[in-house]
Design a protein around this motif. Sequence first.
Motif, PDB file in Angstrom:
ATOM      1  N   ASP A  14      82.052 -68.922  54.452  1.00 13.59           N
ATOM      2  CA  ASP A  14      81.524 -70.051  55.223  1.00 13.59           C
ATOM      3  C   ASP A  14      80.220 -70.583  54.634  1.00 13.59           C
ATOM      4  OD1 ASP A  14      83.659 -69.958  56.969  1.00 13.59           O
ATOM      5  OD2 ASP A  14      82.582 -68.827  58.510  1.00 13.59           O
ATOM      6  N   GLU A  15      79.411 -69.688  54.121  1.00 10.04           N
ATOM      7  CA  GLU A  15      78.130 -70.095  53.541  1.00 10.04           C
ATOM      8  C   GLU A  15      78.343 -70.937  52.281  1.00 10.04           C
ATOM      9  OE1 GLU A  15      73.907 -67.829  53.482  1.00 10.04           O
ATOM     10  OE2 GLU A  15      75.569 -66.786  52.526  1.00 10.04           O
ATOM     11  N   ARG A  16      79.347 -70.578  51.487  1.00 10.43           N
ATOM     12  CA  ARG A  16      79.667 -71.396  50.306  1.00 10.43           C
ATOM     13  C   ARG A  16      80.115 -72.796  50.719  1.00 10.43           C
ATOM     14  NH1 ARG A  16      81.606 -66.506  48.402  1.00 10.43           N
ATOM     15  NH2 ARG A  16      83.732 -66.896  49.112  1.00 10.43           N
ATOM     16  N   LYS A  17      80.838 -72.863  51.804  1.00 13.74           N
ATOM     17  CA  LYS A  17      81.382 -74.141  52.272  1.00 13.74           C
ATOM     18  C   LYS A  17      80.324 -75.010  52.948  1.00 13.74           C
ATOM     19  CE  LYS A  17      85.172 -76.015  55.032  1.00 13.74           C
ATOM     20  NZ  LYS A  17      86.350 -75.661  55.829  1.00 13.74           N
ATOM     21  N   PHE A  18      79.486 -74.409  53.799  1.00 17.81           N
ATOM     22  CA  PHE A  18      78.551 -75.182  54.609  1.00 17.81           C
ATOM     23  C   PHE A  18      77.091 -75.064  54.202  1.00 17.81           C
ATOM     24  CE2 PHE A  18      82.163 -74.245  57.450  1.00 17.81           C
ATOM     25  CZ  PHE A  18      82.548 -75.537  57.734  1.00 17.81           C
ATOM     26  N   SER A  52      73.388 -72.762  54.061  1.00 19.23           N
ATOM     27  CA  SER A  52      72.608 -72.112  55.123  1.00 19.23           C
ATOM     28  C   SER A  52      71.144 -72.470  54.941  1.00 19.23           C
ATOM     29  CB  SER A  52      72.805 -70.598  55.101  1.00 19.23           C
ATOM     30  OG  SER A  52      72.300 -70.047  53.913  1.00 19.23           O
ATOM     31  N   GLY A  53      70.385 -72.220  55.989  1.00 24.12           N
ATOM     32  CA  GLY A  53      68.960 -72.560  55.952  1.00 24.12           C
ATOM     33  C   GLY A  53      68.770 -74.049  55.722  1.00 24.12           C
ATOM     34  N   VAL A  54      67.884 -74.410  54.812  1.00 18.66           N
ATOM     35  CA  VAL A  54      67.608 -75.831  54.547  1.00 18.66           C
ATOM     36  C   VAL A  54      68.793 -76.528  53.885  1.00 18.66           C
ATOM     37  CG1 VAL A  54      65.102 -75.557  54.441  1.00 18.66           C
ATOM     38  CG2 VAL A  54      66.457 -75.346  52.354  1.00 18.66           C
ATOM     39  N   ASN A  55      69.739 -75.777  53.350  1.00 16.73           N
ATOM     40  CA  ASN A  55      70.929 -76.363  52.732  1.00 16.73           C
ATOM     41  C   ASN A  55      72.070 -76.580  53.725  1.00 16.73           C
ATOM     42  OD1 ASN A  55      69.801 -76.443  50.113  1.00 16.73           O
ATOM     43  ND2 ASN A  55      70.134 -74.245  49.958  1.00 16.73           N
ATOM     44  N   SER A  56      71.865 -76.202  54.963  1.00 13.54           N
ATOM     45  CA  SER A  56      72.871 -76.368  55.998  1.00 13.54           C
ATOM     46  C   SER A  56      72.832 -77.798  56.537  1.00 13.54           C
ATOM     47  CB  SER A  56      72.595 -75.401  57.152  1.00 13.54           C
ATOM     48  OG  SER A  56      73.390 -75.715  58.279  1.00 13.54           O
ATOM     49  N   PRO A  57      73.983 -78.345  56.914  1.00 13.68           N
ATOM     50  CA  PRO A  57      73.960 -79.664  57.541  1.00 13.68           C
ATOM     51  C   PRO A  57      73.277 -79.628  58.907  1.00 13.68           C
ATOM     52  CG  PRO A  57      76.181 -78.749  57.597  1.00 13.68           C
ATOM     53  CD  PRO A  57      75.340 -77.826  56.765  1.00 13.68           C
ATOM     54  N   CYS A  58      73.052 -78.438  59.428  1.00 17.03           N
ATOM     55  CA  CYS A  58      72.380 -78.303  60.727  1.00 17.03           C
ATOM     56  C   CYS A  58      70.878 -78.091  60.602  1.00 17.03           C
ATOM     57  CB  CYS A  58      72.999 -77.160  61.520  1.00 17.03           C
ATOM     58  SG  CYS A  58      74.731 -77.431  61.923  1.00 17.03           S
ATOM     59  N   SER A  59      70.376 -78.060  59.391  1.00 21.17           N
ATOM     60  CA  SER A  59      68.942 -77.923  59.200  1.00 21.17           C
ATOM     61  C   SER A  59      68.249 -79.074  59.911  1.00 21.17           C
ATOM     62  CB  SER A  59      68.606 -77.954  57.704  1.00 21.17           C
ATOM     63  OG  SER A  59      67.218 -78.073  57.520  1.00 21.17           O
ATOM     64  N   THR A  60      67.167 -78.790  60.569  1.00 22.88           N
ATOM     65  CA  THR A  60      66.469 -79.847  61.312  1.00 22.88           C
ATOM     66  C   THR A  60      65.903 -80.922  60.390  1.00 22.88           C
ATOM     67  OG1 THR A  60      64.456 -78.519  61.366  1.00 22.88           O
ATOM     68  CG2 THR A  60      65.924 -78.371  63.278  1.00 22.88           C
ATOM     69  N   SER A  61      65.853 -80.655  59.100  1.00 26.58           N
ATOM     70  CA  SER A  61      65.396 -81.667  58.142  1.00 26.58           C
ATOM     71  C   SER A  61      66.564 -82.435  57.516  1.00 26.58           C
ATOM     72  CB  SER A  61      64.557 -81.019  57.046  1.00 26.58           C
ATOM     73  OG  SER A  61      65.346 -80.110  56.304  1.00 26.58           O
ATOM     74  N   SER A  62      67.786 -82.081  57.907  1.00 22.40           N
ATOM     75  CA  SER A  62      68.971 -82.711  57.336  1.00 22.40           C
ATOM     76  C   SER A  62      69.355 -83.976  58.108  1.00 22.40           C
ATOM     77  CB  SER A  62      70.154 -81.742  57.353  1.00 22.40           C
ATOM     78  OG  SER A  62      71.338 -82.402  56.955  1.00 22.40           O
ATOM     79  N   PRO A  63      69.685 -85.044  57.398  1.00 26.24           N
ATOM     80  CA  PRO A  63      70.151 -86.252  58.086  1.00 26.24           C
ATOM     81  C   PRO A  63      71.542 -86.052  58.710  1.00 26.24           C
ATOM     82  CG  PRO A  63      70.272 -86.551  55.701  1.00 26.24           C
ATOM     83  CD  PRO A  63      69.604 -85.233  55.956  1.00 26.24           C
ATOM     84  N   ARG A  64      72.203 -84.951  58.382  1.00 23.20           N
ATOM     85  CA  ARG A  64      73.538 -84.672  58.925  1.00 23.20           C
ATOM     86  C   ARG A  64      73.503 -83.811  60.184  1.00 23.20           C
ATOM     87  NH1 ARG A  64      76.646 -82.127  54.138  1.00 23.20           N
ATOM     88  NH2 ARG A  64      74.706 -80.964  54.021  1.00 23.20           N
ATOM     89  N   MET A  65      72.304 -83.494  60.679  1.00 26.83           N
ATOM     90  CA  MET A  65      72.185 -82.627  61.842  1.00 26.83           C
ATOM     91  C   MET A  65      72.898 -83.193  63.071  1.00 26.83           C
ATOM     92  SD  MET A  65      68.807 -81.179  63.747  1.00 26.83           S
ATOM     93  CE  MET A  65      68.783 -82.212  65.183  1.00 26.83           C
ATOM     94  N   PHE A  66      72.964 -84.479  63.211  1.00 27.47           N
ATOM     95  CA  PHE A  66      73.581 -85.112  64.382  1.00 27.47           C
ATOM     96  C   PHE A  66      74.986 -85.628  64.074  1.00 27.47           C
ATOM     97  CE2 PHE A  66      68.959 -85.669  65.018  1.00 27.47           C
ATOM     98  CZ  PHE A  66      68.825 -84.964  66.204  1.00 27.47           C
ATOM     99  N   THR A  67      75.675 -85.010  63.136  1.00 27.80           N
ATOM    100  CA  THR A  67      76.980 -85.512  62.701  1.00 27.80           C
ATOM    101  C   THR A  67      78.053 -84.418  62.710  1.00 27.80           C
ATOM    102  OG1 THR A  67      76.551 -85.032  60.371  1.00 27.80           O
ATOM    103  CG2 THR A  67      75.829 -87.199  61.179  1.00 27.80           C
ATOM    104  N   ALA A  68      79.274 -84.834  62.408  1.00 23.44           N
ATOM    105  CA  ALA A  68      80.424 -83.924  62.384  1.00 23.44           C
ATOM    106  C   ALA A  68      80.265 -82.766  61.386  1.00 23.44           C
ATOM    107  CB  ALA A  68      81.699 -84.705  62.103  1.00 23.44           C
TER     108      ALA A  68
END
Length: 181
Positions: A73-77, A79-95
């Motif tokens: 899962d980590e390879r796919k998504f 983790s940390g700042v590289n995660s789409p859920c990182s609070t600094s990620s523009p993808r945090m509010f997306t699918a």
Amino acid sequence: MKWQALRAAAVLGMSGLLVTGCSDSGGAKPSDRPRAATASAASSSAPSAEPVSAKAEAAEKVKLAVEKRISADERKFGSGVNSPCSTSSPRMFTAPCKAAADATSDAAGLALTEIDGRQGFATLDSVARKLQAAVRTYQTLGCATEPTAADTRTACLEPAAVIAQGFTDLRDGANAGLAGR
């Protein structure tokens, strides 16, 4: 400094030879010398074959199962700042963050299934439950639907941060399980 350590080792080695007596005093042949000391030293230095405890075996099984899932899962998504859920990620509010959240929740569920009824996994249990709660909160708030309300967006930050760090925290929890924590 390195040479000083080598010199000290050489001096200690020579001292050992002098103390143990390396000369052939009295003309005794090597075969005439007592061998009792070497026999007992050999038997005490033999590796012991201690059986692996059931607890250690269970901890290793949990670690391997969780690690396999986390790594995929980590390879796919990420983790940390590289995660789409990182609070600094523009993808945090997306699918993509929702997909990462679902994968993190599934990995946490696997961890809980693997440790079910076993002692010595308090850290992993705590981390997995915290992750699942964060995913529920993220989903309940509708964070993946690009909310426009400022209070909702602010409320999404904490669960998203927990999710972004989820794979790392699960790995740390599984490692703690190896130590019985």
